[in-house]
Design an enzyme around this catalytic site. Structure first.
Site, PDB file in Angstrom:
ATOM      1  N   ARG A 179       0.828  -1.209   0.000  1.00 43.18           N
ATOM      2  CA  ARG A 179       0.000   0.000   0.000  1.00 43.18           C
ATOM      3  C   ARG A 179       0.861   1.256   0.000  1.00 43.18           C
ATOM      4  NH1 ARG A 179      -3.671  -0.738   5.132  1.00 43.18           N
ATOM      5  NH2 ARG A 179      -1.551  -1.352   5.708  1.00 43.18           N
ATOM      6  N   ARG A 180       1.934   1.220   0.826  1.00 39.04           N
ATOM      7  CA  ARG A 180       2.742   2.429   1.055  1.00 39.04           C
ATOM      8  C   ARG A 180       4.196   2.160   0.671  1.00 39.04           C
ATOM      9  NH1 ARG A 180       0.829   2.650   7.170  1.00 39.04           N
ATOM     10  NH2 ARG A 180       1.105   0.428   6.795  1.00 39.04           N
ATOM     11  N   LYS A 229      -6.047 -16.975   6.797  1.00 39.24           N
ATOM     12  CA  LYS A 229      -7.059 -17.890   7.372  1.00 39.24           C
ATOM     13  C   LYS A 229      -8.458 -17.301   7.314  1.00 39.24           C
ATOM     14  CE  LYS A 229      -5.105 -15.571  10.849  1.00 39.24           C
ATOM     15  NZ  LYS A 229      -3.827 -15.394  11.459  1.00 39.24           N
ATOM     16  N   GLU A 280      -0.448 -23.633   3.982  1.00 35.74           N
ATOM     17  CA  GLU A 280       0.066 -24.204   5.233  1.00 35.74           C
ATOM     18  C   GLU A 280       0.185 -23.158   6.351  1.00 35.74           C
ATOM     19  OE1 GLU A 280       1.076 -27.649   5.861  1.00 35.74           O
ATOM     20  OE2 GLU A 280       0.809 -26.717   7.812  1.00 35.74           O
ATOM     21  N   VAL A 306      -2.804 -21.867   9.357  1.00 35.13           N
ATOM     22  CA  VAL A 306      -3.148 -22.433  10.670  1.00 35.13           C
ATOM     23  C   VAL A 306      -1.864 -22.848  11.371  1.00 35.13           C
ATOM     24  CG1 VAL A 306      -4.422 -24.212  11.922  1.00 35.13           C
ATOM     25  CG2 VAL A 306      -5.337 -23.310   9.773  1.00 35.13           C
ATOM     26  N   GLY A 319       0.903 -21.336  12.098  1.00 33.17           N
ATOM     27  CA  GLY A 319       2.186 -20.797  11.630  1.00 33.17           C
ATOM     28  C   GLY A 319       3.135 -21.818  11.057  1.00 33.17           C
ATOM     29  N   ASP A 344     -10.097 -15.453  15.362  1.00 36.16           N
ATOM     30  CA  ASP A 344      -8.904 -15.997  14.692  1.00 36.16           C
ATOM     31  C   ASP A 344      -8.880 -17.521  14.854  1.00 36.16           C
ATOM     32  OD1 ASP A 344      -5.947 -15.572  13.678  1.00 36.16           O
ATOM     33  OD2 ASP A 344      -5.788 -16.831  15.451  1.00 36.16           O
ATOM     34  N   LYS A 353      -9.388 -20.751  12.030  1.00 37.95           N
ATOM     35  CA  LYS A 353      -8.474 -21.891  11.935  1.00 37.95           C
ATOM     36  C   LYS A 353      -9.232 -23.202  12.158  1.00 37.95           C
ATOM     37  CE  LYS A 353      -4.615 -18.984  13.373  1.00 37.95           C
ATOM     38  NZ  LYS A 353      -3.886 -18.425  14.508  1.00 37.95           N
TER      39      LYS A 353
HETATM   40  P1  NDP Z   1       0.804  -6.975   8.132  1.00 36.73           P
HETATM   41  O1  NDP Z   1      -0.313  -6.079   8.500  1.00 36.73           O
HETATM   42  O2  NDP Z   1       2.054  -6.911   8.906  1.00 36.73           O
HETATM   43  O3  NDP Z   1       1.184  -6.724   6.588  1.00 36.73           O
HETATM   44  C1  NDP Z   1       0.207  -6.551   5.612  1.00 36.73           C
HETATM   45  C2  NDP Z   1       0.884  -6.121   4.326  1.00 36.73           C
HETATM   46  O4  NDP Z   1      -0.111  -6.041   3.320  1.00 36.73           O
HETATM   47  C3  NDP Z   1       1.557  -4.749   4.384  1.00 36.73           C
HETATM   48  O5  NDP Z   1       2.805  -4.813   3.753  1.00 36.73           O
HETATM   49  C4  NDP Z   1       0.626  -3.834   3.619  1.00 36.73           C
HETATM   50  O6  NDP Z   1       1.275  -2.808   2.899  1.00 36.73           O
HETATM   51  C5  NDP Z   1       0.043  -4.811   2.615  1.00 36.73           C
HETATM   52  N1  NDP Z   1      -1.259  -4.389   2.115  1.00 36.73           N
HETATM   53  C6  NDP Z   1      -2.361  -4.060   2.803  1.00 36.73           C
HETATM   54  N2  NDP Z   1      -3.365  -3.749   1.977  1.00 36.73           N
HETATM   55  C7  NDP Z   1      -2.861  -3.875   0.721  1.00 36.73           C
HETATM   56  C8  NDP Z   1      -3.396  -3.686  -0.567  1.00 36.73           C
HETATM   57  N3  NDP Z   1      -4.656  -3.288  -0.736  1.00 36.73           N
HETATM   58  N4  NDP Z   1      -2.594  -3.921  -1.634  1.00 36.73           N
HETATM   59  C9  NDP Z   1      -1.319  -4.308  -1.470  1.00 36.73           C
HETATM   60  N5  NDP Z   1      -0.750  -4.511  -0.261  1.00 36.73           N
HETATM   61  C10 NDP Z   1      -1.513  -4.289   0.817  1.00 36.73           C
HETATM   62  O7  NDP Z   1       0.200  -8.475   8.123  1.00 36.73           O
HETATM   63  P2  NDP Z   1       0.948  -9.817   8.528  1.00 36.73           P
HETATM   64  O8  NDP Z   1       2.197  -9.948   7.755  1.00 36.73           O
HETATM   65  O9  NDP Z   1       1.003  -9.931  10.009  1.00 36.73           O
HETATM   66  O10 NDP Z   1      -0.133 -10.920   8.066  1.00 36.73           O
HETATM   67  C11 NDP Z   1      -0.297 -11.245   6.704  1.00 36.73           C
HETATM   68  C12 NDP Z   1      -1.180 -12.488   6.581  1.00 36.73           C
HETATM   69  O11 NDP Z   1      -0.543 -13.566   7.243  1.00 36.73           O
HETATM   70  C13 NDP Z   1      -2.561 -12.368   7.214  1.00 36.73           C
HETATM   71  O12 NDP Z   1      -3.477 -13.100   6.463  1.00 36.73           O
HETATM   72  C14 NDP Z   1      -2.374 -13.022   8.574  1.00 36.73           C
HETATM   73  O13 NDP Z   1      -3.568 -13.547   9.096  1.00 36.73           O
HETATM   74  C15 NDP Z   1      -1.427 -14.130   8.201  1.00 36.73           C
HETATM   75  N6  NDP Z   1      -0.650 -14.647   9.306  1.00 36.73           N
HETATM   76  C16 NDP Z   1       0.096 -13.784  10.056  1.00 36.73           C
HETATM   77  C17 NDP Z   1       0.845 -14.250  11.109  1.00 36.73           C
HETATM   78  C18 NDP Z   1       1.672 -13.341  11.940  1.00 36.73           C
HETATM   79  O14 NDP Z   1       2.271 -13.807  12.909  1.00 36.73           O
HETATM   80  N7  NDP Z   1       1.751 -12.058  11.618  1.00 36.73           N
HETATM   81  C19 NDP Z   1       0.828 -15.692  11.465  1.00 36.73           C
HETATM   82  C20 NDP Z   1       0.056 -16.523  10.566  1.00 36.73           C
HETATM   83  C21 NDP Z   1      -0.665 -16.000   9.536  1.00 36.73           C
HETATM   84  P3  NDP Z   1       2.103  -1.620   3.620  1.00 36.73           P
HETATM   85  O15 NDP Z   1       3.300  -2.293   4.225  1.00 36.73           O
HETATM   86  O16 NDP Z   1       2.467  -0.714   2.535  1.00 36.73           O
HETATM   87  O17 NDP Z   1       1.182  -1.057   4.635  1.00 36.73           O
HETATM   88  N1  HSE Z   2      -2.887 -13.565  15.933  1.00 38.84           N
HETATM   89  C1  HSE Z   2      -2.526 -14.942  15.803  1.00 38.84           C
HETATM   90  C2  HSE Z   2      -2.149 -15.509  17.151  1.00 38.84           C
HETATM   91  C3  HSE Z   2      -1.357 -15.154  14.878  1.00 38.84           C
HETATM   92  O1  HSE Z   2      -2.128 -14.808  18.160  1.00 38.84           O
HETATM   93  O2  HSE Z   2      -1.892 -16.707  17.201  1.00 38.84           O
HETATM   94  C4  HSE Z   2      -1.750 -15.329  13.464  1.00 38.84           C
HETATM   95  O3  HSE Z   2      -2.454 -16.513  13.243  1.00 38.84           O
END
Ligand code: NDP
Ligand code: HSE
Length: 439
Positions: A45-46, A102, A126, A129, A131, A198, A202
């Site tokens: 996004r940014r 998820k 994978e 759910v 991680g 969440d 899962k």
């Molecule tokens: P973040 O919020 O850290 O990152 C999201 C990213 O998506 C950012 O880089 C953001 O851009 C980008 N983004 C948001 N909207 C848009 C858009 N419209 N177009 C393009 N890019 C966009 O999320 P996470 O990395 O924490 O999580 C990502 C996925 O992984 C989710 O589905 C989450 O449920 C899953 N997940 C996360 C875990 C975790 O521990 N974090 C564990 C397991 C699964 P910008 O940087 O420019 O803002």
């Molecule tokens: N928010 C989740 C947790 C991590 O606390 O386990 C992403 O699935």
């Protein structure tokens, strides 16, 4: 070898680690996949936040996923839209997809699976759910020859951190949440975690894979941990239990009146302290799987965090690359069993009910009568406090397993009885395949 070209959607906590691993492990990945795995572009996004990615960056995610030089799309944006539309576009354009999303899979996984099938490409998830834990592949592939009867576990690290802190230090829910937020486990808005959504997403994914049946987030009964108190933690200890937010997916065999069915539910429950899940502390995840031939298995590890989650994403990427190089396909959605999902009211569980009552003759009989009237059998009763003068006392009733609806109706009626000053807490007691809960 022709490289496998990856479009990365999102470069946050997980995406950044995907980029790092792709770069740091490039040679090993190429050797394992049979072809180099290269980044073709990164949509965010940014862009100003990601200056190090320079030429790879774009804000046009839709344009990126359909580019001719892209073979596979990795989605780590999260949420329903625009992730769903982008992935459907990508699949329609013949790109394989790897996602950690998820929420989207639990809401609309079958639509993605059908789109992947229609284009003859792969859909892997994978990381969605637990991680880093290789759980979905185990359910989908390793246990494909068995019959899974139950998948139960701790699939949310934030709530497990909070409940572990409450158990270890006696802190209140509010204090434990504050600590989780300070240490970066809980997000500024912790609702998705603490309200159980969440974990429910899962659970839907796990139940779908385990029981070859489409189960969506709407099918999962969901309660969070906001109302768990320090007194509940102490009461659990008195029962030889600890309180965990558990996701439970079960297959129920047919009986005389009902067909075979499945259920999926998420709530805080007392589980025996001797159960392997009870010793899973902090932000770790663990899932207990029971299958007819394999017996009981436990999967344990880091369920969240950038690097652990990226590890699962990279594993999926290598699978896609191997399929492209060797000509294979990911296993398709398997929903042939199409079992009915039981309404929560018919699911059998045990309750621990803590009541604030007047300590007078006949009070216990009145309360026991309400349980009996609804066919709920009492396993144990314990009173503390009170005295001959009719003072307040605490009465704890532990039931045998009974349908949720009967237990819930009983608690509703108890709350309205004159002799009951208040219902202090109501918690499920779950053996999860291990006996030994007091009462
Ligand atoms: P973040 O919020 O850290 O990152 C999201 C990213 O998506 C950012 O880089 C953001 O851009 C980008 N983004 C948001 N909207 C848009 C858009 N419209 N177009 C393009 N890019 C966009 O999320 P996470 O990395 O924490 O999580 C990502 C996925 O992984 C989710 O589905 C989450 O449920 C899953 N997940 C996360 C875990 C975790 O521990 N974090 C564990 C397991 C699964 P910008 O940087 O420019 O803002
Ligand atoms: N928010 C989740 C947790 C991590 O606390 O386990 C992403 O699935």
């Amino acid at each position: 070898m022709t490289p496998i070209r990856v479009a990365l959607l999102g470069c946050g906590t997980v995406g950044r680690e995907v980029v790092r691993l792709l770069r740091d492990h490039a040679d090993e990945l190429a050797a394992r996949a049979g072809a180099p795995v290269e980044l073709a572009g990164v949509a965010v996004r940014r862009p100003h936040k990601h200056a190090d990615l320079a030429d790879l960056l774009t804000q046009d995610a839709s344009g990126l996923v359909t580019r001719d030089d892209v073979d596979v799309v990795v989605e780590v944006i999260g949420g329903i839209e625009p992730a769903r539309s982008l992935l459907l576009e990508a699949l329609k354009a013949g790109k394989s997809v790897v996602t950690a999303n998820k929420a989207l899979l639990a809401e609309d996984g079958p639509t993605l699976a059908e789109a992947a099938d229609a284009s003859g490409v792969d859909l892997y998830y994978e990381a969605a759910v637990a991680g880093a834990i290789p759980l979905l592949r185990s359910l989908r592939e390793s246990l494909a020859g068995d019959r899974i009867t139950r998948v139960a576990g701790i699939v949310n690290g934030t709530t497990n951190f909070i409940l572990s802190a409450m158990t270890a230090s006696g802190s209140s829910y509010a204090d434990a949440l504050e600590e989780a937020t300070r240490l970066g486990y809980a997000e500024a808005d912790p609702s998705a975690d603490v309200d159980g959504y969440d974990a429910a997403s899962k659970a839907a994914i796990l139940a779908s894979l385990a029981f070859h049946t489409r189960v969506t987030a709407n099918d999962v009964h969901c309660e969070g941990i906001r109302s768990v108190t320090s007194a509940d933690i102490v009461a659990a200890a008195g029962m030889g239990c600890v309180i965990k937010l558990v996701a439970i997916c079960e297959r129920t065999p047919p009986d005389g009146t009902s067909p075979e069915s499945v259920s999926a539910r998420v709530y805080p429950a007392m589980i025996p302290a001797a159960h392997p899940l009870a010793s899973v502390d902090g932000a770790f995840n663990a899932v207990f799987v029971e299958a007819e031939a394999a017996g009981q298995m436990m999967f344990y590890g880091q369920g969240a965090g950038g690097a652990p989650t990226a590890s699962a994403v990279l594993g999926d990427l290598v699978a896609v690359a191997r399929n492209r190089v060797g000509g294979g396909r990911a296993p398709r959605e398997s929903a042939y069993a199409s079992l009915p999902v039981r309404p929560i009211g018919t699911v059998r569980t045990r309750y621990h009910v803590s009541l604030d009552v007047n300590d007078r003759a006949g009070v216990l009989a009145a309360i026991a009568g309400e349980f009996a009237h609804r066919g709920v059998s009492i396993a144990a009763v314990r009173q503390t406090g009170g005295g001959n003068g009719g003072e307040a006392a605490r009465l704890v009733v532990v039931t045998h397993a009974a349908p949720e609806a009967a237990l819930a109706a009983t608690v509703d009626v108890l709350a309205g009885l004159d002799v009951v000053r208040g219902v202090d807490s109501v918690l499920r007691v779950e053996d999860l395949g291990r006996k030994g809960v007091a009462g």
